[in-house]
Motif scaffolding. Structure first.
Motif, short mmCIF file in Angstrom:
data_model
loop_
_atom_site.label_atom_id
_atom_site.label_comp_id
_atom_site.label_asym_id
_atom_site.label_seq_id
_atom_site.Cartn_x
_atom_site.Cartn_y
_atom_site.Cartn_z
N GLY A 1 12.45 -12.65 -63.82
CA GLY A 1 13.07 -12.70 -65.14
C GLY A 1 13.58 -14.07 -65.53
O GLY A 1 14.34 -14.20 -66.49
N THR A 2 13.17 -15.11 -64.79
CA THR A 2 13.65 -16.46 -65.10
C THR A 2 12.56 -17.48 -64.83
O THR A 2 11.62 -17.20 -64.06
N SER A 3 12.68 -18.64 -65.46
CA SER A 3 11.78 -19.75 -65.16
C SER A 3 12.53 -20.90 -64.47
O SER A 3 11.98 -21.97 -64.27
N GLU A 4 13.79 -20.67 -64.13
CA GLU A 4 14.57 -21.68 -63.42
C GLU A 4 14.00 -21.89 -62.01
O GLU A 4 13.33 -21.02 -61.45
N VAL A 5 14.30 -23.06 -61.44
CA VAL A 5 13.93 -23.30 -60.05
C VAL A 5 14.89 -22.52 -59.15
O VAL A 5 16.11 -22.68 -59.26
N LEU A 6 14.37 -21.69 -58.29
CA LEU A 6 15.19 -20.95 -57.34
C LEU A 6 15.21 -21.71 -56.02
O LEU A 6 14.16 -21.95 -55.42
N LYS A 7 16.40 -22.11 -55.58
CA LYS A 7 16.54 -23.03 -54.45
C LYS A 7 16.80 -22.33 -53.12
O LYS A 7 16.53 -22.90 -52.06
N PHE A 8 17.33 -21.10 -53.17
CA PHE A 8 17.74 -20.47 -51.92
C PHE A 8 17.77 -18.96 -52.10
O PHE A 8 18.10 -18.46 -53.17
N ILE A 9 17.43 -18.23 -51.02
CA ILE A 9 17.49 -16.77 -51.05
C ILE A 9 18.17 -16.27 -49.78
O ILE A 9 17.98 -16.84 -48.69
N TYR A 10 18.96 -15.19 -49.93
CA TYR A 10 19.73 -14.66 -48.81
C TYR A 10 19.89 -13.15 -49.01
O TYR A 10 20.25 -12.70 -50.09
#
Length: 320
Positions: free
Chosen positions: A279-288
């Motif tokens: 649902g986004t076009s932002e850069v995703l830097k981390f997942i947890y």
């Protein structure tokens, strides 16, 4: 009476539609209260978690992300990674040799002496006393006393370390730019260089057991090892986006985030990867992930996403 009944029906309908919307949008935006780039997220349980980002940003939640409150970092440095060694003791690393420590759950953060001015990218503790930090110009730091003293174990001019991971007290790994992979089996006394079969920048590493590890990096790079990191094989895919972070909830189920809001999921130990709708076009830097169902992803413009159902809304499968 009719008015109250109608109001009750409207409220019930609203929550029904809200729940339907949440089922469709499996990753829900959490209110971060900032537009700074957020680089790392860590939860000590299902409710209490921390996010760090650029310009000294530290956020904390105690209700599973419903509300995030700003904590005072005492620095304007970009902060890249946060972790905790117990419920109250946490560490953050960032630019200019920044290492912050809390012993009271983030009520206060105190600067530690890192003995370096390099940009620090990742920190990993194997127990409450022993931790490792990696960063620019191949710097490797180690502490044996909870950060009261950090020892510079290595520094090289021709490599930039991005991420580190220790499977146990002795066996650890470091990845970096240009396909660099290092491995130690003696608690960091020495590191050996491991062939990666790629020159792409490597950005994140994790292991699901002593044998099975994964690395992700630029231009869709996904590597897997089945022999404790001695050799690495590239998992073929059609992704060209930079992949910033990888984590697994068990030996089969794992997640990757990256550019343009990309979230990938595997349910077969990395053989195939599904694209999830973020649902986004932002850069995703981390997942947890805090458990098999609840996970968080953070990224640019203060974005925090949360899923409560393993993010299950795949759109297509990446073929080998």
């Amino acid at each position: 009476m009719k008015t109250k009944t109608f109001l009750f029906i409207k409220i019930a309908l609203y929550f029904l539609l809200l729940n339907v919307g949440m089922l469709k949008a499996q990753w829900i935006v959490q209110p971060s209260g900032t537009n700074r780039c957020l680089n790392s997220v860590y939860f000590i349980d299902t409710l209490a978690g921390y996010v760090v980002g650029n310009n000294g940003a530290i956020l904390k939640t105690i209700d599973g992300g419903l509300e995030w409150k700003t904590q005072i970092s005492g620095t304007n440095a970009n902060l890249h990674f946060v972790c905790f060694s117990d419920l109250n003791t946490g560490y953050i690393v960032g630019d200019g040799g920044t290492i912050l420590n809390t012993t009271n759950g983030g009520v206060t953060w105190v600067s530690q002496i890192s003995k370096t001015n390099e940009n620090l990218q990742s920190i990993y503790f194997t127990d409450i006393n022993t931790g490792y930090v990696v960063g620019g110009h191949g710097v490797i730091l180690k502490t044996n006393n909870s950060g009261k003293e950090w020892i510079v174990m290595s520094k090289k001019e021709n490599i930039y370390f991005s991420s580190n991971y220790f499977f146990n007290a002795n066996v650890g790994y470091i990845v970096g730019w240009g396909g660099g992979i290092l491995r130690t089996n003696n608690a960091g006394i020495t590191f050996s260089k491991i062939p990666s079969e790629t020159t792409k920048d490597l950005l994140s590493i994790c292991f699901t057991d002593i044998n099975t590890g994964y690395i992700v990096g630029e231009h869709g790079t996904i590597l897997k090892s089945s022999n404790s990191g001695v050799t690495w094989v590239k998992i073929s895919n059609k992704i060209i986006n930079d992949l910033w972070s990888i984590c697994f909830t068990d030996t089969r189920n794992g997640y990757i985030v990256g550019e343009f809001g990309m979230i990938l999921k595997t349910t077969d130990s990395g053989t195939t990867w599904d694209i999830l709708e973020s649902g986004t076009s932002e850069v995703l830097k981390f997942i947890y992930f805090t458990n098999a169902n609840i996970g968080y992803a953070v990224g640019t413009n203060g974005l925090i996403l949360k899923t409560i159902n393993s993010g299950n809304n795949k759109t297509k499968i990446l073929t080998k």
